[in-house]
Scaffold this motif. Structure first.
Motif, short mmCIF file in Angstrom:
data_model
loop_
_atom_site.label_atom_id
_atom_site.label_comp_id
_atom_site.label_asym_id
_atom_site.label_seq_id
_atom_site.Cartn_x
_atom_site.Cartn_y
_atom_site.Cartn_z
N ALA A 113 2.31 -6.68 2.87
CA ALA A 113 3.75 -6.85 3.06
C ALA A 113 4.45 -5.55 3.41
CB ALA A 113 4.37 -7.44 1.79
N ALA A 114 3.89 -4.41 2.97
CA ALA A 114 4.51 -3.12 3.26
C ALA A 114 3.47 -2.03 3.09
CB ALA A 114 5.70 -2.86 2.33
N GLU A 115 3.61 -0.97 3.86
CA GLU A 115 2.77 0.23 3.72
C GLU A 115 3.69 1.43 3.75
OE1 GLU A 115 0.58 1.10 7.47
OE2 GLU A 115 0.87 -1.03 7.86
N VAL A 116 3.65 2.25 2.70
CA VAL A 116 4.59 3.36 2.53
C VAL A 116 3.84 4.64 2.20
CG1 VAL A 116 6.40 1.77 1.77
CG2 VAL A 116 4.92 2.88 0.07
N GLY A 117 4.57 5.76 2.17
CA GLY A 117 3.93 7.05 1.97
C GLY A 117 4.39 7.83 0.77
N GLY B 298 6.26 7.53 -3.57
CA GLY B 298 6.51 6.70 -4.73
C GLY B 298 7.83 5.95 -4.70
N GLU B 299 8.88 6.60 -4.22
CA GLU B 299 10.19 5.95 -4.16
C GLU B 299 10.17 4.75 -3.23
OE1 GLU B 299 14.85 7.06 -3.09
OE2 GLU B 299 13.36 8.65 -3.36
N ALA B 300 9.56 4.93 -2.05
CA ALA B 300 9.45 3.83 -1.11
C ALA B 300 8.57 2.71 -1.67
CB ALA B 300 8.88 4.33 0.22
N LEU B 301 7.58 3.08 -2.47
CA LEU B 301 6.71 2.08 -3.10
C LEU B 301 7.50 1.18 -4.03
CD1 LEU B 301 4.03 0.83 -4.11
CD2 LEU B 301 3.84 2.79 -5.66
N ILE C 89 0.84 -1.19 0.00
CA ILE C 89 0.00 0.00 0.00
C ILE C 89 0.88 1.24 0.00
CG2 ILE C 89 -1.69 1.34 1.31
CD1 ILE C 89 -2.69 -1.31 2.49
N ALA C 90 0.58 2.19 -0.90
CA ALA C 90 1.28 3.48 -0.94
C ALA C 90 0.25 4.58 -0.78
CB ALA C 90 2.05 3.63 -2.25
N GLU C 91 0.20 5.19 0.38
CA GLU C 91 -0.77 6.24 0.71
C GLU C 91 -0.18 7.12 1.79
OE1 GLU C 91 -3.34 8.80 1.33
OE2 GLU C 91 -4.06 7.35 -0.14
N ASP C 92 -0.13 8.45 1.53
CA ASP C 92 0.53 9.33 2.50
C ASP C 92 -0.35 9.67 3.69
OD1 ASP C 92 -0.54 12.45 1.86
OD2 ASP C 92 -0.72 11.02 0.22
#
Length: 216
Positions: free
Chosen positions: A28-32, A34-37, A5-8
């Protein structure tokens, strides 16, 4: 199945985690951003990436650009974009790049958990899911091309095709028979002058024409 999930917005991100876990996904991962995604997708190789359209640092199209990279480098990862507003060009960009495993939904759709989960599962299985509001706006803007030759019922059918509905799903939504839906779809193919091919391929071409991603 694994998801990233990529959501700030932390609040929305927590909600998305819970909804996906309800649907049987392992987040598996949740990020905020695009780069981290991209880092997370490379590491975990998830079956699904759920991505906010606008993320740091510019809050413009960071999510879309990351999604296009994912579709090129990890085509087995399905992508669902989430947006606050209707921005149909992003849906067209993604469908032009790859015609399976794509979704574009408004964030308000998450509130209808059952519908949202159904859309996510459809995309993960290789289908498409376009938000009904995106479809409705596209219909209003397509008045000077071959779509103008479609009957109101055929436009309804094409709109539901763009949402990712199957023939049976279209028949249920319009309260008509499966044979009537098949007839409308064949008429759509003929009026849009789509070449003879397998049915699934022509459905994709019809939706791309609808989105304005193909020339008339």
């Amino acid at each position: 199945m694994r998801a990233v999930i990529a959501e700030d917005s932390v609040l929305l991100r927590v909600g998305l985690v819970k909804v996906l876990e309800m649907a049987g996904f392992e987040v598996a991962a949740e990020v905020g951003d695009g780069e981290a995604l991209l880092t997370a997708v490379e590491r975990h190789r998830p079956e699904l990436a759920l991505i906010d359209v606008r993320m740091p640092p510019g809050f413009t199209d960071e999510g879309v650009r990351a999604a296009l990279v994912i579709r090129r480098q990890w085509p087995d990862t399905a992508v669902v974009l989430l947006s606050q507003y209707v921005e149909e060009r992003y849906a067209a960009d993604l469908l032009t790049a790859n015609t399976s495993g794509i979704g574009y939904l408004l964030k308000q759709r998450v509130a209808d958990v059952e519908e949202f989960i159904a859309a996510v599962r459809r995309v993960t299985a290789g289908g498409t899911a376009l938000d009904p509001q995106v479809v409705a706006q596209l219909l209003l803007r397509r008045d000077s091309d071959p779509l103008q030759w479609l009957t109101p019922r055929e436009r309804d059918v094409l709109g539901l095709m763009a949402e990712g509905r199957s023939n049976a799903g279209i028949a249920e939504a319009l309260v008509v028979s499966d044979s009537a839906v098949a007839k409308h779809i064949n008429n759509i193919f003929a009026k849009l002058d789509l070449p003879a091919a397998d049915a699934d391929h022509r459905r994709v071409l019809a939706v791309l024409r609808f989105l304005g991603a193909l020339p008339n």
